[in-house]
Design an enzyme around this catalytic site. Structure first.
Site: not given
Length: 543
Positions: A512, A54, A518, A299, A515, A335, A489
């Site tokens: 990968c 984050s 895709c 992400r 995130c 959060t 991506c």
């Protein structure tokens, strides 16, 4: 083969802010009432915090509800915000704008959310919560009556062909009276729950952004602890929802990131390349010149807000945190909402589980109590901000000002959302975007970025990025959209390879970052992101 099973009162899927807040609150309530309550948390990352990414500026409101003495306990909120800056960027210039009221950060802290979560994990374990990192929840289990029974963790040591290998270890079943799903954005198990229990009936489609972040160590003379800076404008065009953040933490560190709304229309756009190009702006470059890049990650994040919330309870379980969609987009914060949803869910679940006259398996009190909390009102009042940017950057800013200052978030209408994957135009109708080559000092290629994310997966396991139809990436996506997977991506997972028989899609699943972009943006919805073997994926330090 019959799997080993373990019994708990509550099983929580995902050791993020919401899951750990729920676990802590459940144990606090049990301790206060003198009641025994067994709580288990499973986490697919190799450790608590490994997959947490984050910005992050945290509003400590919910943390203070959980631990009023969080400062005395040593919570790693070390850098209070001292200044907020907001800029519009042109190609060469930066124009300072009034900071939107939602972005005023007085009383907030710049943090590594991964380190905050690691601290929350320690607090949870001290209260008796059992936490199992490195175990991916791969399957939802159901009772004969259709209610959720718990989850099963994924098998370990499965070969690429799906057969057990020499190190095969069968997953275990975790049965619970209530199962809490806090998987984060676009949870893989939550998708199945949406379908089975019709949880999205009456809700708008969820809409998403992709956030790409780097952590830098910069020269002391450019470091300003407590400074937050947000930008809109260049490098993305005004029809693309996007913007940046720079947060100055302690120890000469600066977190820098770029968010692109996944409802963009040009298939040639690459969020990763836009981020790298952003750092070359004269106003931004001067912060990072002579510095050192420490970490990288990406992400997806929920942007649908109030009108995209699903039904939050169902027989045997509840949804909390990002998996439900709690994020205040104009605040650029989630959060505090994730933790608050975990706290409210825990209070409702504890009452549900300990009330002797309780009937039924659905904790219907949770969503009702959430509607009475500050979270619900906060999310409602900003509901129209994100969808107003369908009118472009300037239309969105103008509407947001009216909605915020004149209507106070109480407009008698609610703007709607659309599915992100339906928004791509055909490549033939769009202008290709030529991105500059990385210089290796300020801007970087994807593979060197993935390297510093410490991403790793057991190579011989079955691919966790599953195509419903293996022909679609070439016959549809390449033919009509110029293979957008190769650009959206942020980790170079998808690659078009030329074989003698023609082009084919190669999936480099080892890269990968989890995130989920895709799974969200694929125009044919042909990609299904499933959990890989537990412990795989990124290992973010201080992110």
């Amino acid at each position: 083969m019959t799997r080993e099973a373990m019994e708990y009162d509550v099983v929580i899927v995902g050791a993020g802010p919401s899951g750990l807040a729920a676990a802590i609150r459940l144990k606090q309530q049990a301790e206060k009432a003198g009641h025994e309550l067994s709580v288990c948390v499973v986490e697919k990352g190799s450790e608590v915090g490994a997959h947490i990414l984050s910005g992050a500026v945290i509003e400590p409101r919910a943390l203070a509800e959980l631990f009023p003495d969080w400062k005395e306990r040593g919570a790693p909120l070390n850098t209070p915000v001292t200044e907020d800056h907001f800029y519009f960027l042109s190609t060469e210039k930066a124009y300072k704008l009034p900071t939107p009221p939602q972005m005023h950060n007085e009383g907030n802290y710049i943090v590594s959310l991964g380190n905050v979560v690691r601290w929350l994990g320690q607090q949870a374990e001290e209260l008796g919560v059992e936490i199992y990192p490195g175990f991916a929840a791969a399957e939802v289990l159901y009772h004969e009556d259709g209610s959720v029974k718990g989850i099963a963790t994924g098998d370990m040591g499965v070969e690429r062909n799906g057969e057990p290998g020499p190190n095969y270890q069968q997953g275990i079943e975790l049965h619970a009276r209530q199962t809490v799903f806090s998987e984060g954005c676009r949870g893989s198990l939550t998708k199945g729950l949406f379908t089975r229990f019709n949880l999205r009936d009456g809700a708008d489609p969820q809409t998403y952004g992709i956030g790409i972040k780097e952590l830098w160590e910069v020269r002391p003379e450019v470091h300003k602890p407590g400074l937050t800076m947000h930008t809109v404008g260049w490098p993305v065009s005004t029809d693309v929802y996007g913007g940046s953040f720079l947060y100055h933490l302690e120890n000469n560190q600066v977190a820098v990131g770029f968010v692109v709304g996944l409802d963009y229309s040009n298939p040639y756009l690459s969020p990763y390349e836009e981020f790298q190009r952003f750092k070359t702006h004269p106003e931004i470059r001067k912060v990072f010149e002579g510095g050192r890049r420490i970490a990288y990650g990406a992400r997806a994040l929920n942007e649908g807000g109030f009108q995209s919330l699903p039904k939050l309870s169902f027989p045997g379980g509840v949804l909390i945190g990002d998996t439900a969609g709690f994020l205040n987009v104009p605040k650029v914060k989630g959060t505090h909402m994730a933790m608050k949803s975990g706290i409210v869910a825990a209070d409702a679940l504890f009452a549900h589980l300990t009330f002797e006259g309780q009937t039924g398996t659905e904790c219907i009190a949770y969503p009702e109590q959430l509607k009475q909390s500050w979270l619900w009102d906060e999310l409602y009042t900003v509901r129209n901000i994100r969808p107003s940017f369908r009118w472009g950057l300037w239309g969105g800013i103008a509407y947001s000002a009216i909605d915020t200052f004149l209507l106070k978030g109480r407009a008698p209408w609610t703007l709607r959302h659309h599915d992100d994957h339906t928004q791509l135009k055909k490549a033939a109708d769009c202008q290709p975007i030529v991105y500059p080559k990385p210089d290796g000092k300020i801007s970087f290629d994807r593979l060197s970025s993935v390297f510093i994310s410490a991403t790793n997966h057991v190579e011989e396991q079955p691919c966790h990025l599953r195509l419903k139809d293996a022909s679609v990436p070439v016959s549809v996506n390449l033919a009509l959209y110029a293979a957008p997977e190769t650009r959206y991506c942020p980790a170079g997972v998808y690659e078009i390879v030329e074989d003698p028989s023609g082009p084919r899609m190669q999936i480099n699943a080892q890269n990968c970052l989890h995130c989920k972009t895709c799974d969200i943006k694929d125009p044919t919805q042909n990609i299904n992101w499933a959990v890989p073997e537990g412990g795989g994926g990124p290992n973010y330090p201080n992110m």
